[in-house]
Design an enzyme around this catalytic site. Structure first.
Site, mmCIF file in Angstrom:
data_model
loop_
_atom_site.group_PDB
_atom_site.id
_atom_site.type_symbol
_atom_site.label_atom_id
_atom_site.label_comp_id
_atom_site.label_asym_id
_atom_site.label_seq_id
_atom_site.Cartn_x
_atom_site.Cartn_y
_atom_site.Cartn_z
ATOM 1 N N HIS A 62 0.883 -1.178 0.000
ATOM 2 C CA HIS A 62 0.000 0.000 0.000
ATOM 3 C C HIS A 62 0.912 1.217 0.000
ATOM 4 O O HIS A 62 2.145 1.065 -0.036
ATOM 5 C CB HIS A 62 -0.963 -0.027 1.191
ATOM 6 C CG HIS A 62 -0.311 0.066 2.545
ATOM 7 N ND1 HIS A 62 0.559 -0.888 3.021
ATOM 8 C CD2 HIS A 62 -0.395 1.003 3.523
ATOM 9 C CE1 HIS A 62 0.965 -0.548 4.237
ATOM 10 N NE2 HIS A 62 0.407 0.604 4.560
ATOM 11 N N ASP B 279 5.632 4.914 5.194
ATOM 12 C CA ASP B 279 6.593 3.984 5.810
ATOM 13 C C ASP B 279 6.781 2.708 4.987
ATOM 14 O O ASP B 279 7.550 1.826 5.364
ATOM 15 C CB ASP B 279 6.196 3.652 7.268
ATOM 16 C CG ASP B 279 4.817 3.043 7.410
ATOM 17 O OD1 ASP B 279 3.867 3.572 6.791
ATOM 18 O OD2 ASP B 279 4.672 2.026 8.120
ATOM 19 N N HIS B 280 6.103 2.625 3.821
ATOM 20 C CA HIS B 280 6.268 1.461 2.936
ATOM 21 C C HIS B 280 6.849 1.827 1.566
ATOM 22 O O HIS B 280 7.209 0.938 0.804
ATOM 23 C CB HIS B 280 4.922 0.744 2.768
ATOM 24 C CG HIS B 280 4.428 0.169 4.059
ATOM 25 N ND1 HIS B 280 4.491 -1.169 4.353
ATOM 26 C CD2 HIS B 280 3.923 0.778 5.165
ATOM 27 C CE1 HIS B 280 4.036 -1.369 5.585
ATOM 28 N NE2 HIS B 280 3.680 -0.207 6.098
HETATM 29 ZN ZN LIG Z 1 2.921 0.676 7.982
HETATM 30 ZN ZN LIG Z 2 -0.056 1.377 6.584
#
Ligand SMILES: [Zn+2]
Ligand SMILES: [Zn+2]
Length: 321
Positions: A72, A76-77
């Site tokens: 997603h 933070d990804h």
């Molecule tokens: Zn996350």
């Molecule tokens: Zn998330």
């Protein structure tokens, strides 16, 4: 030191943890990223801020990076996607980088390409187009279409490495996916960010290693109470909100149990755990639920699985960490 070419083609399924923390920054665990090398392919699942540095420091062959799979688009990804693309190209990647993700991946990929466009030009001007081919600097966005929310979708199938996406529930972040990865009779499942759902149990079934996100609501609640007491309203509100779209460690254990996985590795660890006492608090109750091996992930941890041609005969398999 790992010999890079050897691990690309040694027949094993290699897993490297580049980022095992959540969105709260800390020294020991950066944001989400897991690398997989098998059958000559090198893929990443998520590439959170700070994680590319760990890939580099683990001396892995960035020039062989084939694809990135995003679960997603929370920062933070995805924060190091630009770095992963730029630096693997400068290292010698000889093809565009494929970036898979749910609906929205096109916008994310094009945004990173735009932000790095000037730098791409500087590098070509400086090192020459014989060294740096502009075509190879590109990213190709590959949107994963989840037509039936209960079924997994095969999105990558090269040299025996198969990657399936399945839908998870990280509402209001939607669609969001987890990945099931198979190679030579072994199976890894990466949950991405999600609450525990029936669909997640279904697609995690029988995994050799389940990499599950988890957040300790007990610890977050204590932080929230402290923040409220000190009138830090904004921080207290965010700490409250994050508790409705993740799993607690005991929910991850329940998932591992119901899906009958062999090993549970907890990632996306939140809040930060600076010592053993807090680790024990975080994991309280987990081993009462899931009787298999439980590992609290750390950055730069690695796993390798030998081809599992024996499954079905005697169930024996060697897993080394
Ligand atoms: Zn996350
Ligand atoms: Zn998330």
């Amino acid at each position: 030191m790992i010999s890079q070419d050897r691990i690309l083609h040694d027949g094993m399924l290699h897993v490297f943890l580049f980022g095992t923390g959540g969105p709260m920054n800390n020294d020991t665990r950066v944001a989400s990223s897991i690398g997989i090398i098998a059958g000559g392919e090198f893929i990443l699942v998520d590439i959170g801020p700070g994680s590319y540095r760990n890939l580099d420091l683990m001396r892995l062959p960035a020039e062989h990076l084939s694809a990135v799979f995003l679960t997603h688009f929370h920062s933070d990804h995805i924060g190091d996607l630009g770095e992963a693309n730029m630096l693997s190209w400068v290292n010698g990647r000889d093809k565009p980088l494929e970036v898979y993700g749910p609906k929205g991946v096109k916008q994310v990929v094009e945004g990173f390409e735009k932000a790095y466009e000037l730098d791409t030009g500087y590098r070509i001007a400086h090192h020459g187009k014989e060294v740096l081919n502009r075509e190879h600097s590109k990213m190709i966005n590959r949107m994963i279409l989840m037509e039936d929310p209960t079924e997994k979708v095969l999105c990558f199938d090269k040299n025996g490495l198969k990657v399936y996406a399945f839908e998870v529930d990280h509402t209001p972040v939607a669609p969001a996916v987890g990945y099931r990865i198979e190679f030579e009779g072994n199976c890894l499942v990466i949950t991405g960010d999600t609450v525990k759902t029936e669909n997640l149990v279904k697609h995690s079934r029988g995994a050799d290693i389940l990499f599950s996100e988890a957040i300790s609501y007990t610890m977050i609640n204590n932080l929230m109470a402290g923040a409220a007491k000190m009138n830090l309203k904004r921080f207290a509100k965010i700490l409250k909100d994050i508790q409705n779209y993740h799993m607690e460690p005991i929910a991850a254990a329940q998932l591992a149990k119901e899906a009958q996985v062999k090993k549970l590795v907890i990632v996306h660890i939140t809040p930060p755990l600076p010592n053993e006492k807090l680790e024990k608090l975080y994991l309280k109750g987990v081993e009462d639920i899931f009787k298999g091996e439980v590992i609290l992930a750390q950055d730069r941890m690695k796993f390798k699985l030998e081809p599992n041609k024996e499954v079905g005969k005697n169930g024996f398999k060697k897993i080394t960490k």
